[in-house]
Every structure is written in structure tokens, then in C-alpha cells.
Scaffold this active site. Structure first.
Site, PDB file in Angstrom:
ATOM      1  N   THR A 205      -5.037   5.382  -7.673  1.00  0.00           N
ATOM      2  CA  THR A 205      -5.408   4.106  -7.056  1.00  0.00           C
ATOM      3  C   THR A 205      -6.390   3.335  -7.937  1.00  0.00           C
ATOM      4  O   THR A 205      -6.257   2.123  -8.131  1.00  0.00           O
ATOM      5  CB  THR A 205      -6.054   4.331  -5.677  1.00  0.00           C
ATOM      6  OG1 THR A 205      -5.081   4.883  -4.807  1.00  0.00           O
ATOM      7  CG2 THR A 205      -6.548   3.031  -5.070  1.00  0.00           C
TER       8      THR A 205
ATOM      9  N   GLU B  55      -0.352   1.465  -0.298  1.00  0.00           N
ATOM     10  CA  GLU B  55      -0.601   2.806  -0.814  1.00  0.00           C
ATOM     11  C   GLU B  55       0.700   3.596  -0.997  1.00  0.00           C
ATOM     12  O   GLU B  55       1.518   3.695  -0.081  1.00  0.00           O
ATOM     13  CB  GLU B  55      -1.555   3.561   0.109  1.00  0.00           C
ATOM     14  CG  GLU B  55      -1.887   4.982  -0.320  1.00  0.00           C
ATOM     15  CD  GLU B  55      -2.527   5.080  -1.694  1.00  0.00           C
ATOM     16  OE1 GLU B  55      -3.395   4.259  -1.999  1.00  0.00           O
ATOM     17  OE2 GLU B  55      -2.134   5.980  -2.463  1.00  0.00           O
TER      18      GLU B  55
ATOM     19  N   ASP C 205       0.883   0.947  -5.376  1.00  0.00           N
ATOM     20  CA  ASP C 205      -0.003   1.332  -6.483  1.00  0.00           C
ATOM     21  C   ASP C 205       0.566   2.410  -7.396  1.00  0.00           C
ATOM     22  O   ASP C 205       0.331   2.412  -8.587  1.00  0.00           O
ATOM     23  CB  ASP C 205      -1.404   1.713  -5.969  1.00  0.00           C
ATOM     24  CG  ASP C 205      -1.419   2.909  -5.031  1.00  0.00           C
ATOM     25  OD1 ASP C 205      -0.357   3.251  -4.459  1.00  0.00           O
ATOM     26  OD2 ASP C 205      -2.506   3.495  -4.847  1.00  0.00           O
TER      27      ASP C 205
END
Ligand code: GP9
Ligand code: MN
Length: 712
Positions: free
Chosen positions: A317, A273, A492
Site C-alpha cells: 500500500t 484495497e 493498489d
């Protein structure tokens, strides 16, 4: 004296009651009572029947407030009608709204999501399943949603409230409608200030209900679905032709040397992330911030990329997931997984691998409805989706967007070990997400000192993320999973947005950042590791759209038969053009970002371009614009429904369910029917004791004590 006060008080009470009763005997009074009861009932249902994740006083207030505008507006329609009819209409509208709430309560219990038009129209399977299991999931307390309607009917039937036959002036009815709209505007304003991009980005239906209410969500969903359907209805068979022509013309031959080297291996997709490329090998506070990921990056059996860019739009995302598994771009209007994930036809990585005998699973430590994953994953062909309810609820296990990475990775391992091999498993971390919340006991590096409070803790959550990856890797080593897996790691999107230029300059050690710096700041890590893989750092310019064809080639799958916009990152004749969602780009020669053009190698701005440069840049721009618009046509028009790749079986969404009990039963049965999982090979014994973590939340808990949900 006391008695006098008492008597006085009694009198006052009596007059108040008389006044109230008198008020309720007017049409306006009855209307207000209906609205208030409806709002109370909705609020109670929100609190008890859904998991909306309400935090902070603004959200708490809005949860109680948001039923009012809708109730005033909708029940207020009855005020435009005369006499008794208006009373019956109030009750009818109230009943309809209550039934909608009732239906959502049942649907939510089964799917942890709200009913949407595409669900109702699109998949008969969903409603069938719901019908079948309806009796099983119904609870007596669900009928309380009708309590207010019944109370009102009784009050009227027993003449405790009298019907006011007088004419309610249309002007007043109009004023009430206007009040409803104003209240809704106020509601929306407060919601947007608490969660910007609420309606434009549509993260999660839970969010819209939490902030704006169930009725507003329904209207919003209806408008979106209608717009969406109109485009799809217009699309036809022939629309796919220009797409296929473009893809054929721009096809880059896959790298033959790497073809099929990972055939039959497990595949891990590890979603890091918000991790940016500049963090690789980066030091702060006298230490490496991401030592475990650096080790992977620098390993001789890792192919790492140092010119790999994120290409996400507002879907963040979700866009990354869509691109990685479909090689299609997200949309510029928001998350395509939300708008089109439920209904479109996809030919995604999980489905492709499923048809090659793989077990496919996605893991995410949050509610399944976020980014509409619960529906989109079915379209992608995921057999399993392990989300929050699958994992043990340890004290303090949650931060920001879901379960903290160290706990999540360990929890995921519990299910990874049960997946029949070969498998394709995607693990989505969340802790390194804005606003980078982490409790003190999990921090083991100093925050930055740029003075920008939003940016400074990023380095701490990134460090934590890295540690969780290290722990997971150790487990893979111990269980032997490392040996027969290909591990793909990727960041991401950016974690630090372009709104923080002074902080970015400080981090990069520059006085000022240019648009070129910001473009390069969009680089994210991308690496593929597998024992025996011929590794090294590859400098090709590429991005998330290129991942799927790259992986397919490694797995021995011919990507050219699919509609995929990317090119194999290992191919020698790639065009090396990275399209950003807004039409800007980076290529090996030129970079266009925020209205300025640069030489990609030197970073110098190109102010007076030569004729050759101008035409080269125009050519790249044309490619970028065409690529994006054709990808949009595929998504908006649902064009893959007209395209059948040779040997690929169309995904039937009704084959999939992520219901906890059903999934666990299926997983359990697979241990016997296909005993190839790590656990099956370990005589059915869990390997979780091989997992070591220093997560403070588990300090006094042994891995064997973690309580995972089970089935008989
Ligand atoms: C939510 C998480 C974060 O489930 O994946 O999404 P993002 O805000 O990064 O798009
Ligand atoms: Mn993200």
C-alpha cells in the site's frame, strides 16, 4: 492437628523467605530482581500507555516476554564490573531505560508513534511542539515508570538487601549475555512466524514494539537510520543531473486535448484495497461482484484503463501511495515511506495542489503510524490526516486493518463535507485485505470454491468494498459533489499472491497458469471519472508510476518541471513500458516475468528470439533497470533536496500537525475563514443525513447519532 500444619506451614514460609532474601543478597539475585521488575513495569506500560493492537495468545505472550532479552542484555552489562560499582551501574542502566520508556510514553500520547532517530534529529519542530505541550500531556501515572528504580534504591538504602561485594566471574557475565541473545533469537523466531516480514517490510513501529519490545525497536531504528544517513551524506548536487537527463530524454508530451479539463475541480483519490482488474465486469454466483465499480468503469464520462499494472514492492500500500503521489518507485528493501518518508524532501501531489489553493486530506481507518503515514504525509504536504481516532467507535466497527469500508466511507463523508473547496481527498479502504475477514452479516455473496481457504473469501470482501463505493457515490450525487469533482479510483496491488497458482488457475478458468498469466494478473483497476470527460476504455500499457503526470495534465499542471518517472497515460507517444519493482516488465510488445519472456499480445513464450527481438528486449530491459536505479538514487540520496521546480515552494514539515484537537479546531475555523465547504454552503448544517448505508453495525443508529469527536 490443624495447628501443627499451620506451624509447619509457617516454618516453611520462613525458610523460603530466608532463602529468597539470601538469594537477593547475592549480585545475581539483585540482578534478576532488577530484570523482573523492569519487565513487569514495561509490560504494564505497554498495556496502559500504548495502543499496540495485541491479538491472540502468541502476541500476548510475546508482549510479556519481549522486555526480558533486552533487560538481561543491557542491565547485564553491569555484571562485568566489580563490587559496588556494578550495583550502581544496574540502577543507572535501569534509569536510562526507564527514561527512554518515559519519553516514548509522552511522545506516543501526542503522536501515536514511537520516537525515532530521524524524528529526534530531523525536525526540531516536533521536539519544540512536544516541549511546549509537555506539561499539558504529562500525567502523574507516567512517573510510575520509575517505580522499580525507586523500590530498588530503597531496598538498598534501608539495607533490606545487602550489597554483595564478591567478584562476579566474567565467565558468568558472559553466559548471561549469551542467554539474552538466545532469548532474543527465540523471541524473533516466534514473532516472524506470527508476522512474516516483520523486519524486512517494517509496516509499523507499533508492530515491532509489540513483537520485539521498545529497546529492539530503538536499535532497529538506529541501524536503519545510520545506513540511510550514510547514503544521503554521500549524495551531492551533481547526482540529480543524470536523473534530469534521463527524464528529459524519455519525456512523453502530455495530451493537449485533456490539458486542464479538470482545472479547479475537487479531486478524489479512492484507494481500492487489493482490487485486481480481473474483478471488473466479473460474475460469480450469478451476479456481478463489483456492480458499482463496473458502472463507473463502463460510464461514458470515465476514462478507464485495462492494461494498467500495479508496480509495488514489499511496501505494498505504501509503495502505491508513494508512486501515485510522487511518481517515484518504492524501494526493493521495503517501504520507502517508512525509511525515507520522515526526512526526505518530496514534491508530492498534495503539496503541489496545496500551493494551488487546494485543501488536502488523507483518510484511513487505522492507526496513523501504519506505514509511517503520520510522518510521511507531512513530507507530502497533507494538511489533514483523518485516521482512526477521528471516527466514531461503533460496536464491531473494526475488522483486520481498520474500520470496515461501509462505516469508513460514511465517516469520511463527515469530514469531506467540511473541507474547503476545491479539495484533494484520498480515501484508503481496507476491508478487502488479506486475510479477507468479514462477519456474516456483511456477506452478501458466496465465497469462491477453489478449495484454497486463503483465496476463497476474497470475492466476498471485494463485493463489500464495491457496495461501500456505491453508497459513497450516492452521497456524492445527492450533495452535488459529483458535479464538481474528478474521481480517480485505483486498485493498489494484487490481493491474491502468486503463491496460490492452482486457485488462480481455477478463477481464471485455466488448467494451469503460466508466468505470462501471473504477469497479467498484476493488472489493477485505474479509472478517472468526471462529468463531461471524454471517456472510454484506453488500452495503453501503464502503471501506478504514470498516475501523477496524467492527473497533473488534467488539472492543467505542467508535470515536466518535476522529477517524476511516469508518463501521461493519455499521451500519444508513451513508451508503454511498465517496470516491476524486481526488474521484470510488461510492454506493449514483450513481457518478461519470472525469468521468461513472452509476446504480450499472444501470451506465447519467446524461446528462440530473433536478433531484432533480442535487441528490442534488451533495450526495454535497459530502460527498466535505469529507471528503477535512478528512482532509487533520488529516494536513497534524498536528491530532491537539490532540485527546485519553478514556482514550487519547499514543504516545511513543521507547518503540519495531525493532532486531533488542533486539526479539528483548524477545520472548524476554516468554515468561517473560507466558507466553501459543502457544509458551509449548506448553512453550516451537516449533510450526513444524505448518506445512506445498509451497514448492519448502524442498523439502529441514525447518522445524526454518530459520535464524532468535537472541539469548542
Ligand atoms: C494498512 C493498510 C494495508 O494501513 O493500508 O497495507 P498493505 O498490507 O496492503 O500494504
Ligand atoms: Mn494495500
Amino acid at each position: 492437628m490443624n495447628l501443627a500444619i499451620f506451624l509447619d506451614g509457617g516454618k516453611i514460609m520462613k525458610t523460603v523467605l530466608q532463602k529468597v532474601r539470601g538469594g537477593l543478597n547475592t549480585k545475581l539475585g539483585f540482578f534478576l530482581l532488577t530484570v523482573v521488575l523492569f519487565a513487569i513495569k514495561s509490560y504494564v506500560a505497554y498495556q496502559n500507555k500504548f495502543t499496540l493492537g495485541v491479538e491472540g495468545s502468541i502476541q500476548k505472550f510475546l508482549l510479556a516476554f519481549n522486555p526480558f532479552p533486552a533487560a538481561i542484555l543491557l542491565i547485564g552489562i553491569a555484571l562485568y564490573f566489580r563490587g559496588r560499582l556494578s550495583y550502581w551501574l544496574m540502577l543507572l542502566i535501569d534509569t536510562i531505560m526507564s527514561t527512554w520508556l518515559f519519553a516514548n510514553i509522552l511522545y506516543y500520547r501526542e503522536f501515536s508513534d514511537f520516537l525515532s532517530f530521524s524524528i529526534m534529529k530531523g525536525s526540531g519542530s516536533v521536539s519544540n511542539n512536544l516541549g511546549k505541550s509537555l506539561m499539558g500531556i504529562l500525567r502523574p501515572s507516567d512517573f510510575l515508570v520509575y517505580a522499580d528504580v525507586i523500590i530498588l534504591i530503597l531496598l538498598l538504602a534501608f539495607h533490606l538487601i545487602r550489597i554483595d561485594p564478591r567478584y562476579f566471574k566474567l565467565r558468568f557475565a558472559g553466559i548471561i549475555s549469551v542467554i539474552a541473545v538466545v532469548l532474543f533469537g527465540f523471541n524473533l523466531g516466534m514473532a516472524e512466524s506470527n508476522r512474516s516480514g516483520l523486519l524486512t517490510r517494517t509496516f509499523d513501529s507499533n508492530y515491532i514494539v509489540k513483537y520485539l519490545g521498545l529497546e529492539a525497536y530503538t536499535v532497529y531504528d538506529g541501524v536503519k537510520t545510520t545506513q540511510n544517513n550514510a547514503v544521503k551524506a554521500k549524495a551531492s548536487n551533481s547526482d540529480i543531473k543524470p536523473v534530469l537527463k534521463f527524464l528529459k530524454k524519455n519525456h512523453a508530451d502530455s495530451n493537449i486535448q485533456y490539458k486542464g479539463v479538470a482545472k479547479g475541480k475537487n479531486v478524489f483519490i479512492i484507494h481500492l484495497e487489493s482490487l485486481q482488474q480481473f474483478m471488473i465486469n466479473y460474475k460469480w454466483d450469478g451476479q456481478e461482484v463489483t456492480p458499482n465499480i463496473n458502472k463507473i468503469y463502463n460510464s461514458s464520462d470515465t476514462i478507464a484503463f485495462d492494461n494498467f499494472f500495479n508496480q509495488v514492492g514489499q511496501g505494498k500500500t505504501a509503495d502505491a501511495e508513494l508512486m501515485l503521489e510522487n511518481s517515484l518507485f518504492g524501494l526493493s528493501e521495503g517501504s520507502a515511506m517508512v525509511t525515507d518518508g520522515t526526512t526526505n524532501t518530496f514534491q508530492a501531489a498534495p503539496a503541489i495542489l496545496d500551493q494551488k489553493g487546494y485543501t488536502t486530506a488523507s483518510f484511513h481507518g487505522d492507526v496513523p503510524s501504519f506505514w509511517n503515514r503520520d510522518n510521511a504525509y507531512k513530507s507530502f504536504g497533507y494538511q489533514y490526516f483523518f485516521s482512526k481516532s477521528y471516527f466514531p467507535k461503533v460496536k464491531n466497527y473494526d475488522a483486520g486493518y481498520g474500520i470496515k469500508d461501509k462505516l469508513f466511507m460514511e465517516d469520511a463523508a463527515n469530514y469531506v463535507q467540511q473541507l474547503p473547496q476545491p479539495f484533494y481527498a484520498k480515501l484508503i479502504t481496507v476491508t478487502n485485505h488479506y486475510p479477507y475477514i468479514l462477519d456474516k452479516s456483511n456477506k452478501s455473496i458466496k465465497a469462491w470454491n477453489t478449495g484454497d481457504n486463503t483465496v476463497d473469501p476474497y470475492v466476498q470482501t471485494a463485493h463489500y468494498l464495491d457496495q461501500s463505493i456505491g453508497e459513497f457515490y450516492n452521497y456524492l450525487d445527492k450533495t452535488g459533489l459529483r458535479k464538481n469533482s474528478m474521481i480517480v479510483l485505483y486498485g493498489d496491488h494484487y490481493g491474491i499472491s502468486n503463491n496460490h497458482k492452482p486457485a488462480i488457475a481455477k478463477i481464471l478458468g485455466k488448467k494451469k497458469v503460466t508466468n505470462y498469466d501471473l504477469a497479467m494478473f498484476q493488472k489493477v483497476p485505474f479509472m478517472i471519472q468526471m462529468p463531461g470527460l471524454k471517456g472510454g476504455v484506453n488500452h495503453t500499457y501503464g502503471g501506478e508510476i504514470d498516475v501523477l503526470p496524467t492527473i497533473e495534465n488534467l488539472l492543467g499542471i505542467d508535470s515536466s518541471k518535476y522529477v517524476q518517472f511516469g508518463q501521461d497515460l493519455l499521451s500519444s507517444n508513451r513508451n508503454q513500458i511498465v517496470s516491476f519493482r524486481n526488474g521484470d516488465f510488461v510492454s506493449s510488445k514483450y513481457t518478461k516475468y519470472g525469468g521468461k519472456t513472452y509476446n504480450t499480445t499472444t501470451g506465447k513464450e519467446l524461446k528462440n528470439t530473433t536478433a531484432t527481438q533480442t535487441s528490442a528486449i534488451a533495450k526495454i530491459q535497459k530502460y527498466v533497470t535505469t529507471e528503477l536505479s535512478l528512482s532509487d538514487k533520488v529516494v536513497n540520496g534524498d536528491l530532491l533536496r537539490f532540485y527546485k521546480p519553478k514556482g514550487f515552494k519547499k514543504v516545511d514539515k513543521s507547518d503540519y500537525t495531525y493532532n486531533l484537537t488542533k486539526s479539528l479546531k483548524r477545520l472548524k475555523a476554516s468554515q468561517k475563514s473560507n466558507p466553501t465547504s459543502v457544509m458551509a454552503k449548506n448553512n453550516g448544517q451537516s449533510t450526513l443525513s444524505d448518506y445512506s448505508t445498509d451497514a448492519p453495525e448502524l442498523k439502529n443508529i441514525d447518522t445524526s447519532e454518530l459520535v464524532f469527536p468535537t472541539v469548542k
